[in-house]
Structure formats: structure tokens, C-alpha cells
Design a protein around this motif. Structure first.
Motif, PDB file in Angstrom:
ATOM      1  N   SER A 222      49.372  40.154  90.024  1.00 15.45           N
ATOM      2  CA  SER A 222      49.993  41.388  90.498  1.00 15.45           C
ATOM      3  C   SER A 222      50.410  42.317  89.369  1.00 15.45           C
ATOM      4  N   HIS A 224      48.540  43.484  87.102  1.00 15.94           N
ATOM      5  CA  HIS A 224      47.487  44.446  86.773  1.00 15.94           C
ATOM      6  C   HIS A 224      46.564  44.723  87.960  1.00 15.94           C
ATOM      7  N   THR A 225      47.073  44.518  89.166  1.00 17.33           N
ATOM      8  CA  THR A 225      46.269  44.683  90.369  1.00 17.33           C
ATOM      9  C   THR A 225      46.863  45.773  91.253  1.00 17.33           C
ATOM     10  N   ARG A 226      46.031  46.529  91.926  1.00 15.16           N
ATOM     11  CA  ARG A 226      46.514  47.503  92.908  1.00 15.16           C
ATOM     12  C   ARG A 226      47.199  46.789  94.067  1.00 15.16           C
ATOM     13  N   LEU A 227      48.064  47.496  94.775  1.00 16.46           N
ATOM     14  CA  LEU A 227      48.808  46.890  95.875  1.00 16.46           C
ATOM     15  C   LEU A 227      47.876  46.345  96.944  1.00 16.46           C
ATOM     16  N   ASP A 228      46.832  47.105  97.320  1.00 12.95           N
ATOM     17  CA  ASP A 228      45.951  46.615  98.380  1.00 12.95           C
ATOM     18  C   ASP A 228      45.222  45.343  97.960  1.00 12.95           C
ATOM     19  N   SER A 229      44.848  45.266  96.676  1.00 15.71           N
ATOM     20  CA  SER A 229      44.190  44.057  96.172  1.00 15.71           C
ATOM     21  C   SER A 229      45.164  42.880  96.136  1.00 15.71           C
ATOM     22  N   ALA A 230      46.413  43.151  95.726  1.00 13.68           N
ATOM     23  CA  ALA A 230      47.430  42.102  95.698  1.00 13.68           C
ATOM     24  C   ALA A 230      47.714  41.578  97.097  1.00 13.68           C
TER      25      ALA A 230
END
Length: 263
Positions: A222, A224-230
Motif C-alpha cells: 500500500s 506505493h499502490t493506488r487505492l483501487d489496486s490496494a
């Protein structure tokens, strides 16, 4: 040369002790990095380990790089490409391996955490310190930069402005200021340090091993990840957790008002 790292395990808690106190437990000029990498690989494969404590022997946690070894890198016989390869194959491998270790890691900082030693502490998940501990991101004073990833790690722990102050000045801070800046989560007398770290580890390992590993992986991803990807990754991990026997046991124990018995 004796082993740099002592590996001890008591129940689900492994303790790694950097054991070159006469040189303040440096990470270069010795076997520190391969031994730490081997220990991390061992823990990765041992599902009985659910928490790790990393500490140093003697009055220092870790003094970072061995300054005498830096003379070799400045010599005409060693090229810039050689130095680049040394970092990529050496301490940068440790940064990635320790940061990505799925088992929670507590740094028990017993003394000086200087340069790469401070960054080593930042590779861990939690940091507790003895009252005598000191901290410095001191690379600039030697005319170098944090080659181990400290410029990525430190701002994520204490924020960009405070990380910049430490990195630009090379100044040291004491344990009290480290606590104020959230570099460490607690400061205790030196004689209580390992008991405090172990008590924290024992609270962690009461929980199911799979949930600990996946929670740490989710926290790391999380960063380095976008919210939707997380959220998508969270759904996948949660599906795995719901199907584990330990989850079923946790729910049953809660409803039956008894302590859980995890596998």
C-alpha cells in the motif's frame, strides 16, 4: 572471524543480534550482509517464526558502513561501475530483503544507529530504543549520499521535512527527540530494552501466522499502490484469510468466549 550474526529462536520469536561490538556492528567490511540475507531467507521458509527482533551487541546498534572500507572505494583501482555493482549486490539486496520480509520485525535499538544503521532500523516495522540511543543520517558528512535506500525509507517514517533536516545536516538526535519525531514508538531504560521488545513481540505472535504475514505484505504494497489496486489486493488476501482454519477458530473462540487455539 567469528560470525557477525547470532540467530536465536524461542517459540515463534526469532532474535537476530549483530555481534561485532568492538567495531560497533558495521554492515560493510565483514560478513554482515550475507549472514543477514541468509537469516532472512531462513525466516521466510520457517512458518514457525511469527516475529523477529533485530538488535546489536555492545554499546551500539549499528554504526553503518565501515569507514576504513570506504578508502578502498575511493582508490583509483576501483571504478564507478564497480562501486555501483557493490551497492546493488550488497547492501541494497539487504534493504529489499528486510523490507519485504513478511514476518513483522522489531528493531531494538540499544545504542548508536548511524548512517546505514539508522536506515537499517527504518527497514524494520517497529522501533523501540534505549534511552542512551542516538540516531544520525550522517552520509553527507562523509561526502556521500544514502546509497542503501535511506532517502526512500526515512521520509516514510518521520516525514520529508524532518528527514531532510537529518540528511542535510548529518546531525545526530537523541532517543527523546527520536520519540518526539515518531522515529521510535517508545524509549525505555537500557536494561529494559529487550524485555520491552519481547513483550511487544509476544503481543504480536498471539495472532495467526497467515494474518500477520498478509497484513504486513498489504501494508508494504500500500506504500506505493493506488487505492483501487490496494482494495483489490485486500479483497484477494481477505478471501484467503476467510478460508483458513485459524480464522474459523478465532470466530468460534470469540463467540464461545474462550481463548483461541491457533495452529
Amino acid at each position: 572471524m567469528p560470525d557477525f550474526l547470532l540467530y536465536e529462536q524461542e517459540g515463534p520469536i526469532a532474535t537476530l543480534t549483530m555481534n561485532q561490538p568492538e567495531q560497533r556492528n558495521p554492515l560493510t567490511g565483514n560478513s554482515a550482509i550475507p549472514e543477514l540475507l541468509a537469516a532472512i531467507e531462513r525466516i521466510h521458509g520457517d512458518r514457525s517464526v511469527r516475529c523477529v527482533i533485530l538488535t546489536g551487541a555492545g554499546p551500539s546498534f549499528c554504526a553503518g558502513g565501515n569507514i576504513r572500507d570506504m578508502r578502498r572505494q575511493a582508490s583509483p583501482e576501483v571504478s564507478e561501475m564497480d562501486i555501483r555493482d557493490d551497492y546493488r549486490r550488497g547492501i541494497q539486496r539487504l534493504t529489499l530483503a528486510l523490507f519485504n520480509l513478511e514476518v513483522p520485525v522489531i528493531a531494538a535499538i540499544n545504542g548508536h544507529a548511524i548512517g546505514a544503521g539508522l536506515d537499517l532500523a527504518c527497514m524494520c516495522d517497529l522501533r523501540v530504543a534505549a534511552g542512551t540511543a542516538t540516531f544520525a543520517e550522517s552520509f553527507v558528512r562523509l561526502g556521500i549520499i544514502p546509497g542503501d535506500g535511506g532517502a526512500w525509507l526515512l521520509p516514510r517514517v518521520i516525514g520529508l521535512a524532518r528527514a531532510s533536516e537529518l540528511a542535510f545536516t548529518g546531525d545526530s538526535i537523541d532517543a527523546g527527540q527520536a520519540l518526539e519525531w515518531n522515529l521510535v514508538s517508545r524509549v525505555v531504560p537500557g536494561e529494559e530494552l529487550m524485555a520491552t521488545a519481547r513483550g511487544l513481540a509476544e503481543r504480536i505472535v498471539r495472532n495467526p501466522a497467515h494474518a500477520l504475514r498478509l497484513t504486513k505484505r498489504l501494508l508494504r504494497e500500500s506504500l506505493h499502490t493506488r487505492l483501487d489496486s490496494a482494495l483489490e489486493l485486500s479483497a484477494v488476501y481477505q478471501a484467503i484469510c476467510h478460508k483458513t482454519p485459524d480464522h474459523t477458530e478465532a470466530v468460534d473462540a470469540f463467540l464461545e468466549k474462550r481463548p483461541p487455539r491457533f495452529r
